[in-house]
Write a protein that holds these residues in place. Sequence first.
Motif, PDB file in Angstrom:
ATOM      1  N   ALA A 119       0.840  -1.198   0.000  1.00  0.00           N
ATOM      2  CA  ALA A 119       0.000   0.000   0.000  1.00  0.00           C
ATOM      3  C   ALA A 119       0.868   1.238   0.000  1.00  0.00           C
ATOM      4  N   ARG A 120       0.339   2.321  -0.615  1.00  0.00           N
ATOM      5  CA  ARG A 120       1.058   3.582  -0.626  1.00  0.00           C
ATOM      6  C   ARG A 120       0.497   4.561   0.390  1.00  0.00           C
ATOM      7  N   ILE A 121      -0.684   4.278   0.890  1.00  0.00           N
ATOM      8  CA  ILE A 121      -1.285   5.174   1.863  1.00  0.00           C
ATOM      9  C   ILE A 121      -1.879   4.366   2.999  1.00  0.00           C
ATOM     10  N   GLY A 122      -2.145   5.053   4.096  1.00  0.00           N
ATOM     11  CA  GLY A 122      -2.786   4.421   5.237  1.00  0.00           C
ATOM     12  C   GLY A 122      -3.565   5.472   5.992  1.00  0.00           C
ATOM     13  N   GLY A 123      -3.347   5.561   7.308  1.00  0.00           N
ATOM     14  CA  GLY A 123      -4.101   6.485   8.121  1.00  0.00           C
ATOM     15  C   GLY A 123      -3.408   7.810   8.380  1.00  0.00           C
ATOM     16  N   ASP A 124      -2.204   8.010   7.881  1.00  0.00           N
ATOM     17  CA  ASP A 124      -1.533   9.298   8.023  1.00  0.00           C
ATOM     18  C   ASP A 124      -1.896  10.190   6.839  1.00  0.00           C
ATOM     19  N   LEU A 125      -1.819  11.492   7.048  1.00  0.00           N
ATOM     20  CA  LEU A 125      -2.230  12.426   5.998  1.00  0.00           C
ATOM     21  C   LEU A 125      -1.365  13.675   6.037  1.00  0.00           C
ATOM     22  N   TYR A 126      -1.297  14.338   4.887  1.00  0.00           N
ATOM     23  CA  TYR A 126      -0.570  15.611   4.797  1.00  0.00           C
ATOM     24  C   TYR A 126      -1.107  16.381   3.601  1.00  0.00           C
ATOM     25  N   GLU A 127      -0.934  17.686   3.630  1.00  0.00           N
ATOM     26  CA  GLU A 127      -1.306  18.534   2.502  1.00  0.00           C
ATOM     27  C   GLU A 127      -0.666  19.897   2.667  1.00  0.00           C
ATOM     28  N   VAL A 128      -0.392  20.539   1.542  1.00  0.00           N
ATOM     29  CA  VAL A 128       0.138  21.908   1.502  1.00  0.00           C
ATOM     30  C   VAL A 128      -0.742  22.699   0.550  1.00  0.00           C
ATOM     31  N   VAL A 129      -1.251  23.826   1.022  1.00  0.00           N
ATOM     32  CA  VAL A 129      -2.156  24.662   0.221  1.00  0.00           C
ATOM     33  C   VAL A 129      -1.658  26.100   0.267  1.00  0.00           C
ATOM     34  N   ALA A 130      -1.501  26.705  -0.915  1.00  0.00           N
ATOM     35  CA  ALA A 130      -1.182  28.133  -0.988  1.00  0.00           C
ATOM     36  C   ALA A 130      -2.497  28.901  -0.945  1.00  0.00           C
ATOM     37  N   SER A 131      -2.837  29.438   0.229  1.00  0.00           N
ATOM     38  CA  SER A 131      -4.120  30.107   0.429  1.00  0.00           C
ATOM     39  C   SER A 131      -3.936  31.623   0.427  1.00  0.00           C
ATOM     40  N   PRO A 132      -5.033  32.374   0.415  1.00  0.00           N
ATOM     41  CA  PRO A 132      -4.911  33.844   0.515  1.00  0.00           C
ATOM     42  C   PRO A 132      -4.314  34.307   1.840  1.00  0.00           C
ATOM     43  N   TYR A 133      -4.256  33.399   2.829  1.00  0.00           N
ATOM     44  CA  TYR A 133      -3.779  33.766   4.154  1.00  0.00           C
ATOM     45  C   TYR A 133      -2.359  33.262   4.429  1.00  0.00           C
ATOM     46  N   GLY A 134      -1.721  32.749   3.410  1.00  0.00           N
ATOM     47  CA  GLY A 134      -0.385  32.197   3.573  1.00  0.00           C
ATOM     48  C   GLY A 134      -0.363  30.731   3.173  1.00  0.00           C
ATOM     49  N   ASP A 183      -2.725  12.171  11.846  1.00  0.00           N
ATOM     50  CA  ASP A 183      -2.661  10.732  12.059  1.00  0.00           C
ATOM     51  C   ASP A 183      -4.037  10.258  12.526  1.00  0.00           C
ATOM     52  N   VAL A 184      -4.658   9.396  11.733  1.00  0.00           N
ATOM     53  CA  VAL A 184      -5.975   8.876  12.061  1.00  0.00           C
ATOM     54  C   VAL A 184      -5.834   7.697  13.011  1.00  0.00           C
ATOM     55  N   GLN A 185      -6.674   7.666  14.021  1.00  0.00           N
ATOM     56  CA  GLN A 185      -6.677   6.519  14.923  1.00  0.00           C
ATOM     57  C   GLN A 185      -7.100   5.270  14.148  1.00  0.00           C
ATOM     58  N   GLY A 186      -6.372   4.182  14.357  1.00  0.00           N
ATOM     59  CA  GLY A 186      -6.703   2.933  13.697  1.00  0.00           C
ATOM     60  C   GLY A 186      -5.952   2.760  12.395  1.00  0.00           C
ATOM     61  N   LYS A 187      -6.238   1.661  11.712  1.00  0.00           N
ATOM     62  CA  LYS A 187      -5.564   1.319  10.470  1.00  0.00           C
ATOM     63  C   LYS A 187      -6.584   0.766   9.485  1.00  0.00           C
ATOM     64  N   GLY A 188      -6.086   0.437   8.302  1.00  0.00           N
ATOM     65  CA  GLY A 188      -6.933  -0.199   7.314  1.00  0.00           C
ATOM     66  C   GLY A 188      -7.786   0.782   6.532  1.00  0.00           C
ATOM     67  N   LEU A 189      -8.794   0.242   5.844  1.00  0.00           N
ATOM     68  CA  LEU A 189      -9.625   1.049   4.961  1.00  0.00           C
ATOM     69  C   LEU A 189     -10.413   2.112   5.718  1.00  0.00           C
ATOM     70  N   PHE A 205     -10.839   9.395  16.407  1.00  0.00           N
ATOM     71  CA  PHE A 205     -10.272  10.732  16.405  1.00  0.00           C
ATOM     72  C   PHE A 205      -9.092  10.816  15.454  1.00  0.00           C
ATOM     73  N   VAL A 206      -8.654  12.059  15.230  1.00  0.00           N
ATOM     74  CA  VAL A 206      -7.532  12.341  14.341  1.00  0.00           C
ATOM     75  C   VAL A 206      -6.643  13.367  15.029  1.00  0.00           C
ATOM     76  N   THR A 207      -5.394  13.027  15.289  1.00  0.00           N
ATOM     77  CA  THR A 207      -4.457  14.031  15.776  1.00  0.00           C
ATOM     78  C   THR A 207      -3.930  14.804  14.562  1.00  0.00           C
ATOM     79  N   THR A 262       4.592  12.118  11.844  1.00  0.00           N
ATOM     80  CA  THR A 262       3.612  11.373  12.640  1.00  0.00           C
ATOM     81  C   THR A 262       4.352  10.445  13.596  1.00  0.00           C
ATOM     82  N   ASP A 263       3.612   9.848  14.522  1.00  0.00           N
ATOM     83  CA  ASP A 263       4.287   9.057  15.554  1.00  0.00           C
ATOM     84  C   ASP A 263       4.885   7.757  15.024  1.00  0.00           C
ATOM     85  N   GLY A 264       4.588   7.412  13.753  1.00  0.00           N
ATOM     86  CA  GLY A 264       5.269   6.263  13.165  1.00  0.00           C
ATOM     87  C   GLY A 264       6.756   6.473  13.048  1.00  0.00           C
ATOM     88  N   VAL A 265       7.180   7.752  13.085  1.00  0.00           N
ATOM     89  CA  VAL A 265       8.611   8.080  13.049  1.00  0.00           C
ATOM     90  C   VAL A 265       9.205   8.018  14.452  1.00  0.00           C
TER      91      VAL A 265
END
Length: 361
Positions: free
Chosen positions: A156-171, A178-184, A227-229, A300-303
């Motif tokens: 798999a290339r993805i799991g429960g961790d997430l990231y994003e970068v957005v150039a918004s009007p505010y910076g 990190d989503v609690q749990g694993k899988g789909l 929950f999601v940290t 994320t805490d996997g590191v």
Amino acid sequence: MTAPEHRDARAGRGDARAVLTWLPAGVMTVVAVADVIGGPGVGLLPLVSLGPAFSGLIGTWRRTAVTGAVALLLCLGLGVYNGLFDTRRGYTALVSVAGVTGAGVAAAVMRGRREAELASVRSVAEVAQRVLLRPVPRSAGPLGVAVSYTSAAAEARIGGDLYEVVASPYGVRVIVGDVQGKGLAAVETAALVLGSFREAAHEEPDLVALAARLERSVARELNAEKFVTAVLAEVHADEERVVLVDCGHPPPLLVRADGTVEFPRPPAYALPLGLGVHGGEPPLPYEVRFAPGEQLLFYTDGVTEARDAAGTFYPLQERAGLLKEPDAQAALEALREDVVRYAGGPPHDDAAMLLLRYQRG
């Protein structure tokens, strides 16, 4: 997985496939030689059916049929050579080879269909993965950006961790979570959070409002036990500062221009996203100086929870020197490979890292 690891894995699979491809012919050759040496009394002739049997497990139905035809001819030739067709033994061997060949062809057909279905499902999954964790921009103004994601799920290339970068009007706005749990189920939640963030990042005027909107989105979809940290960041490069909001997530690692390292911690941690129904204080934004030549690593805490053989957690602060590599992506890959070496193998949890590098003008 890095490019060298991909090449090594492909080479290993290629070697194994080559061995399996020649296995049916090798087995039939060994049986034929043993039968000729041993003579008609040994009774090895039915073992010629091992050729089409193995071919049905690893080859196409056409290859299995050809192998079966060769096995029948070999069985016929050996039977005549040993004079077995004067009795039932020769005919029994022929029926055995023919039966195994038929079963092998049927097995190869069914396996081919399953493999085609799996390939179709995998292609759809890869598209979904690219949509969910789409490539982030390599630069945003004076900021260099690099990401690394290692999923604990095999293939798999993805799991429960997430990231994003957005150039918004505010910076430039960033989220790492990190989503609690694993899988789909975790992947579905990650998709929900990222979709809400991508929309709200352009509309909400400050990070507290953005966090509140994410909280509402998550609370609507999840029960109170999920929950999601997450840590949110808003970079104002022209003012050499970054605003952070932490919702129960590990603080980022800040590497100063002189090489000193610190973990900017919030004045108070807010509850993770999805737990707002339990009350608690709203998240408090806090500012950190972020100047040219400095780096900010979100993870994320996997590191940090990767352990060595003695059970000791990965010392991220001590390994910050790996980020000195001039190329941001190469620096992050060096850190990722160091985590894998430290843990002595693939991660037991998803591990995401996002590096912001304030490039000198």
